[in-house]
Design a protein around this motif. Structure first.
Motif, mmCIF file in Angstrom:
data_model
loop_
_atom_site.group_PDB
_atom_site.id
_atom_site.type_symbol
_atom_site.label_atom_id
_atom_site.label_comp_id
_atom_site.label_asym_id
_atom_site.label_seq_id
_atom_site.Cartn_x
_atom_site.Cartn_y
_atom_site.Cartn_z
ATOM 1 N N PRO A 194 -4.546 -4.569 -6.607
ATOM 2 C CA PRO A 194 -2.886 -5.031 -5.725
ATOM 3 C C PRO A 194 -1.813 -4.481 -6.350
ATOM 4 C CG PRO A 194 -3.767 -6.634 -7.412
ATOM 5 C CD PRO A 194 -4.664 -5.531 -7.685
ATOM 6 N N ILE A 195 -1.724 -3.163 -6.079
ATOM 7 C CA ILE A 195 -0.444 -2.451 -6.321
ATOM 8 C C ILE A 195 0.177 -1.998 -5.273
ATOM 9 C CG2 ILE A 195 -1.856 -0.272 -6.556
ATOM 10 C CD1 ILE A 195 0.196 0.451 -8.993
ATOM 11 N N THR A 196 1.500 -2.170 -5.212
ATOM 12 C CA THR A 196 2.394 -1.911 -4.096
ATOM 13 C C THR A 196 3.431 -0.989 -4.338
ATOM 14 O OG1 THR A 196 3.767 -3.917 -4.382
ATOM 15 C CG2 THR A 196 2.039 -4.209 -2.879
ATOM 16 N N LYS A 197 3.759 -0.428 -3.491
ATOM 17 C CA LYS A 197 4.854 0.566 -3.296
ATOM 18 C C LYS A 197 6.298 -0.078 -3.592
ATOM 19 C CE LYS A 197 6.538 4.984 -1.182
ATOM 20 N NZ LYS A 197 6.128 6.128 -1.637
ATOM 21 N N GLY A 198 7.096 0.197 -4.406
ATOM 22 C CA GLY A 198 8.411 -0.327 -4.768
ATOM 23 C C GLY A 198 9.398 0.830 -4.299
ATOM 24 N N SER A 199 10.590 -0.050 -3.871
ATOM 25 C CA SER A 199 11.627 1.020 -3.685
ATOM 26 C C SER A 199 11.946 1.680 -4.935
ATOM 27 C CB SER A 199 12.589 0.585 -2.724
ATOM 28 O OG SER A 199 12.387 -0.771 -2.504
ATOM 29 N N VAL A 200 12.570 2.751 -4.769
ATOM 30 C CA VAL A 200 13.050 3.376 -6.005
ATOM 31 C C VAL A 200 14.446 3.149 -6.160
ATOM 32 C CG1 VAL A 200 13.579 5.672 -7.156
ATOM 33 C CG2 VAL A 200 11.462 5.290 -5.817
ATOM 34 N N PRO A 201 14.888 2.491 -7.462
ATOM 35 C CA PRO A 201 16.472 2.064 -7.525
ATOM 36 C C PRO A 201 17.067 3.137 -7.372
ATOM 37 C CG PRO A 201 14.846 1.659 -9.581
ATOM 38 C CD PRO A 201 14.118 2.201 -8.458
ATOM 39 N N SER A 202 18.402 2.966 -6.725
ATOM 40 C CA SER A 202 19.277 4.168 -6.856
ATOM 41 C C SER A 202 20.062 4.115 -8.191
ATOM 42 C CB SER A 202 20.260 4.098 -5.669
ATOM 43 O OG SER A 202 20.737 2.490 -6.085
ATOM 44 N N ASP A 258 12.274 -11.669 -3.386
ATOM 45 C CA ASP A 258 12.631 -11.254 -2.373
ATOM 46 C C ASP A 258 13.510 -10.029 -2.383
ATOM 47 O OD1 ASP A 258 12.603 -14.537 -1.823
ATOM 48 O OD2 ASP A 258 11.170 -13.314 -1.244
ATOM 49 N N LYS A 259 13.666 -9.613 -3.686
ATOM 50 C CA LYS A 259 14.899 -8.556 -3.803
ATOM 51 C C LYS A 259 13.954 -7.095 -3.713
ATOM 52 C CE LYS A 259 17.125 -8.972 -7.585
ATOM 53 N NZ LYS A 259 17.303 -9.208 -8.820
ATOM 54 N N LYS A 260 13.900 -6.972 -2.383
ATOM 55 C CA LYS A 260 12.896 -6.179 -2.047
ATOM 56 C C LYS A 260 12.999 -4.562 -2.484
ATOM 57 C CE LYS A 260 10.416 -7.464 1.954
ATOM 58 N NZ LYS A 260 10.839 -8.684 2.586
ATOM 59 N N ASP A 261 14.431 -4.352 -2.732
ATOM 60 C CA ASP A 261 14.830 -3.065 -3.263
ATOM 61 C C ASP A 261 14.848 -2.975 -4.658
ATOM 62 O OD1 ASP A 261 18.131 -3.039 -1.819
ATOM 63 O OD2 ASP A 261 16.943 -4.360 -2.761
ATOM 64 N N ARG A 262 14.704 -4.293 -5.266
ATOM 65 C CA ARG A 262 14.786 -4.269 -6.831
ATOM 66 C C ARG A 262 13.228 -4.311 -7.221
ATOM 67 N NH1 ARG A 262 18.440 -8.509 -8.965
ATOM 68 N NH2 ARG A 262 18.284 -7.171 -10.964
ATOM 69 N N VAL A 296 7.746 6.196 -6.877
ATOM 70 C CA VAL A 296 7.380 7.741 -6.517
ATOM 71 C C VAL A 296 8.746 8.166 -6.445
ATOM 72 C CG1 VAL A 296 6.434 9.689 -5.323
ATOM 73 C CG2 VAL A 296 5.018 7.372 -5.451
ATOM 74 N N ALA A 297 9.076 9.208 -7.449
ATOM 75 C CA ALA A 297 10.294 9.933 -7.541
ATOM 76 C C ALA A 297 10.440 11.099 -8.132
ATOM 77 C CB ALA A 297 11.201 8.968 -8.341
ATOM 78 N N PRO A 298 11.079 12.141 -7.722
ATOM 79 C CA PRO A 298 11.001 13.467 -8.312
ATOM 80 C C PRO A 298 11.201 13.374 -9.694
ATOM 81 C CG PRO A 298 12.684 13.336 -6.517
ATOM 82 C CD PRO A 298 12.215 11.956 -6.881
ATOM 83 N N LEU A 299 10.396 14.376 -10.448
ATOM 84 C CA LEU A 299 10.378 14.356 -11.900
ATOM 85 C C LEU A 299 11.790 14.377 -12.624
ATOM 86 C CD1 LEU A 299 8.281 14.633 -14.191
ATOM 87 C CD2 LEU A 299 8.389 17.129 -13.909
#
Ligand SMILES: Nc1ncnc2c1ncn2[C@@H]1O[C@H](COP(=O)(O)OP(=O)(O)OP(=O)(O)O)[C@@H](O)[C@H]1O
Length: 854
Positions: free
Chosen positions: A754-762, A194-198, A612-615
């Motif tokens: 079944p690949i989902t977009k994850g949030s990029v960790p800060s 449930d740790k959506k951003d992790r 997805v994150a800048p190079l």
């Protein structure tokens, strides 16, 4: 004798009498009634003109000649290809075969096939393996993959081999080789969290192993003697003419027995038998599937043009390929064609009752059951030799995996097979076990034979994989002291290998293509020994038939008898492979697809995320992701895939500077090092392996907890295979694909997974600084080499490499992300070959990359 009851609940009523008969009356020497895998579909080769054969008229013309030749092999109705001009289209691509031997289309189409190879030579994929073997001859080695246009082989125009292969005559195996005892055998779910951003939710229960279990029933079945157990003229042996022989030395299991962490058995519930309950029977399922599905799943029969493929499949050419002096020959294969008839694989045909075309269609399986890899069929109920059974038991295998269950009876019947099954589901045993049975049934070789035949030839794309397959074969051969297996791979001295081959002849040879070709061409008597091959196996077949290997494979095929059994295995069988598999397979081969209808080609228990994150954030992100994963799981075992060997080295250097427990493996490392590291990673926990695609396919590292892919993979297949290093044998795993925004296009090729977009960790500023400091400690020459390799890799990508100006901007962004103010200079020669001369933003010099970066 114990007999197994059929899953009668799920049989079409009209089959029951035959199957019951079979189950009660089969002698021990026959394959007993096994439940067929509900998931498999099968068909003949796809009978359509593909983009591989865009010169339709020419092909049709040739096809006409061939259809006359092969008429005997089909019923009158069975085969009316477009080229017959009979007015009939291919009847949706399938019809049933009437039987009879098929004959090689390739014989008639040598020229065409050669031309096809040429045609596609602009879209090769990398060849991870033989790179190393060729290193010695490579003058410039800037990258693992480079983007230059493919160099024409010195020998491409050689037609001698083809002529030679045609001239061969064949003797029967029984005539050729006297009987006698031969050589002695030397032988976590990260619960979706449930740790959506992790990206890494905490790790829970990953595996409670209980897999190997008892072998209660095995003792009940006894075969007095392997040679008695099989009729000498089995379906398999009858079909072979013979004449070559084997070589090498057996390898001492490079790889230790696998541990069983994870509850493999727990994943076997909901397996084939339970799923069968929901089945319905329908006709022509395979064809329907083919009409419906996507390109990669082998479900599409559409003819695609070259443009489509080029869009989807990045071009990757390695500098080794360009500069090597030992490019492949253009030896045309012999065997049969694939202008075959798409046929339904029926349940009945598994048992040789081919008069019924019924097949089970599974509904889309529910989560948790789709990834069952074990079937209900036990090895000790199948008709393999007792000594093989003892080896299987010692290896800890009790039940067959689904792919083993589905393919074993067909292979034991002597049929050619193209098999598709998910990663980590036991394909190696699936082809090794029946191959060993062929050896068991063949006359033993004797010490006085000068050139004893090689009976089974297994080709693998990488050295690691070849060594692993050889180790697996040795396990199965534990109680067959007279059967030897040897491995020939690049990276070892040819002369030493030659001696070994001659000193300890074997019947089973596992090889990588380049080194095998070396032996065919340079080792005295080797070609003669190869003329004994009865079974040819292409592991990771789609990769071997891809352009990177195609010529070597064609050369190898031309060196083994036409009368042989051929087995092609892979977790991915793209449509184009279906269409060219005739290079190796007979036209009446079976296509056995154990990936359930409606199920993805990846495992449901492996959680896939893309970020997805800048190079310029990638290095910090990889570090942050690893730290987080390590914190979550003390038993972490991570693979980090990078785009090229030199980028792999750079990332490994960086992570080492950051004090992570890291190893690296790629084609630029000496073989002894590769073997050592591979072995260590196999046994270890708490370790990160940074790797190029040498580890992408087939390598069986147990209990990998996470696979990170940095940058766009070569193609969809490579994504699937890399991901497949985790979640093996029903265990849990996790995959993260890290892309730059301009790499997002790749996601369209895997959108059905079944690949989902994850949030990029800060990433906090301290971590960023730490990574920058670590980068500043990485050797400059490694950064320079990584820059050049990076540029080469993306230059060869059809999407990214299209706009050279933009490509150079991106490469320079990559250079800055390594902490360099100015992009490193690249040798003029290399830039010329990449087609990047005079592109603004690049610096050039005259120094060879290999001289600089050795
Ligand atoms: N019948 C079986 N029961 C239990 N384990 C098995 C069985 N057959 C094979 N295995 C084990 O399963 C693991 C995976 O097998 P293997 O490497 O052959 O998979 P694969 O399908 O070839 O995977 P990939 O597609 O990645 O090459 C190995 O550790 C192997 O020893």
């Amino acid at each position: 004798m114990k007999t197994t009851s059929f899953p009668t609940t799920f049989m079409p009523v009209r089959l029951l009498p035959q199957l019951r008969l079979l189950s009660t009356s089969l002698p021990a020497t026959h394959f007993p009634p096994m439940k067929f895998a509900p998931t498999l579909s099968s068909s003949r080769a796809v009978p359509i003109l593909s983009r591989v054969f865009p010169l339709r008229l020419r092909y049709m013309g040739l096809g006409f000649r061939r259809s006359l030749q092969t008429e005997r092999a089909f019923s009158t109705r069975a085969f009316r290809g477009p080229r017959t001009g009979s007015g009939s289209e291919l009847p949706r691509g399938y019809e049933r075969r009437a039987g009879g031997a098929s004959k090689s289309l390739i014989e008639d189409e040598a020229e065409l096939s050669d031309w096809v190879s040429e045609l596609r030579s602009d879209s090769p994929r990398g060849r991870e393996d033989d790179l190393e073997g060729r290193r010695g001859r490579v003058r410039e080695r800037g990258t693992d993959r480079e983007s230059y246009p493919m160099k024409k082989s010195r020998r491409e125009s050689d037609s001698g081999d083809f002529g030679e292969s045609r001239r061969r005559d064949f003797r029967s195996p029984n005539q050729s080789f006297p009987r006698n005892g031969g050589i002695s055998k030397r032988f976590d779910n990260k619960s979706e969290g449930d740790k959506k951003d992790r990206p890494f939710p905490p790790r829970n229960n990953r595996g409670n192993s209980n897999s190997s279990g008892e072998f209660g029933d095995s003792s009940r079945r006894r075969f007095p003697n392997p040679n008695e157990s099989f009729s000498r003229n089995s379906g398999i042996s009858k079909r072979f003419d013979n004449k070559f022989q084997s070589d090498d030395d057996k390898e001492d299991g490079l790889f230790p027995r696998r541990s069983n962490r994870g509850n493999s058995n727990s994943f076997s519930k909901g397996n084939s038998s339970s799923n069968l309950k929901a089945d319905s029977f329908t006709r022509n399922r395979g064809v329907e599937g083919l009409r419906r599905g996507g390109r990669e799943t082998g479900k599409t029969l559409r003819v695609m043009d070259d443009t489509e493929e080029e869009e989807e499949k990045p071009t990757v050419v390695r500098i080794e390929d360009l500069l090597s002096e030992e490019e492949s020959d253009t030896a045309i294969s012999d065997d049969d064609d694939g202008y075959g008839v798409l046929r339904e694989k029926s349940a009945t045909s598994l048992f040789g009752l081919d008069n019924e075309v019924s097949v089970k269609v599974l509904p889309k399986s529910s989560p948790g059951s789709s990834d069952s890899y074990l079937s209900e069929s036990r090895f000790d109920h199948c008709s393999v030799s007792p000594l093989s059974l003892k080896g299987i038991k010692d290896a800890g295998y009790e039940k067959m995996t689904v792919v083993q269950e589905a393919t074993l009876p067909v292979i034991l019947k002597g049929k050619d097979v193209l098999a598709k099954a998910k990663t980590g589901t036991g394909k190696t045993v699936a082809f090794l076990l029946p191959s060993i049975e062929v050896v068991v049934k063949s006359p033993p070789i004797t010490r006085d034979q000068k050139r004893p035949p090689i009976l089974v030839l297994v080709i693998c794309p990488t050295r690691e994989l070849a060594s692993q397959a050889s180790a697996e074969a040795n396990k199965l051969l534990k109680y067959h002291p007279s059967i030897g297996v040897q491995v020939v791979i690049g990276g070892t001295r040819l002369a030493l290998e030659q001696k070994r081959i001659q000193a300890n002849p074997c019947q089973i040879l596992v090889a990588t293509p380049g080194r095998l070709k070396d032996h065919i061409e340079n080792t005295a008597g080797f070609a003669t020994r190869l003329m004994g091959v009865k079974v040819l196996v292409l592991d990771e077949a789609d990769h071997l038939l891809d352009m990177g290997f195609r010529k070597d494979i064609e050369r190898i095929i031309s060196a083994v008898p036409k009368q042989r059994q051929t087995l092609l295995f892979s977790a991915t069988v793209p449509e184009e492979v279906r269409q060219i598999c005739h290079i190796a397979l007979k036209r009446d081969h079976e296509y056995i697809n154990t990936v359930q209808e409606g199920s993805e080609e990846t495992h449901a228990q492996v959680r896939q995320t893309h970020l997805v994150a800048p190079l310029d954030k990638h290095f910090s992100l990889v570090y942050a992701l690893l730290k987080e994963h390590i914190a979550d799981d003390v038993e972490y075992k991570v693979l980090v895939f990078c785009t090229t060997a030199m980028v792999t080295r750079l990332v490994a250097d960086l992570l080492g500077e950051l004090n992570l427990n890291v190893r690296e493996i790629h084609s630029r490392k000496p073989q002894s090092y590769r073997t050592r590291v591979s072995d260590e990673f196999r046994k270890s926990k708490g370790l990160i392996l940074v790797t190029s695609d040498v580890s992408a396919r087939g390598v069986d590292y147990p209990d990998v907890t996470l696979v990170i892919q940095v940058g766009v993979p070569a193609d969809r297949q490579q994504y699937i295979h890399r991901l497949g290093r985790t979640g093996r044998k029903g265990k849990e795993g996790q995959g993260i694909l890290l892309l730059a925004p301009w790499e997002e296009f790749f996601l369209s090729t895997i959108k059905d997974l079944p690949i989902t977009k994850g949030s990029v960790p800060s990433v906090d500023p301290d971590t960023t600084k730490k990574v920058e400091r670590a980068l500043s400690k990485v050797e400059m020459k490694n950064k320079e080499a990584a820059y050049q390799a990076w540029l080469g890799y993306y230059n060869s990508n059809k999407k990214v490499g299209r706009d050279k100006h933009r490509l150079v901007e991106l490469a320079n962004e990559f250079s800055r992300s390594m902490g360099l103010d100015n992009p490193p200079a690249i040798p003029k020669l290399v830039l010329g070959k990449m087609g990047l001369k005079n592109v603004p933003g690049l610096r050039s010099n005259l120094t060879s990359a290999s001289a600089m970066h050795g």
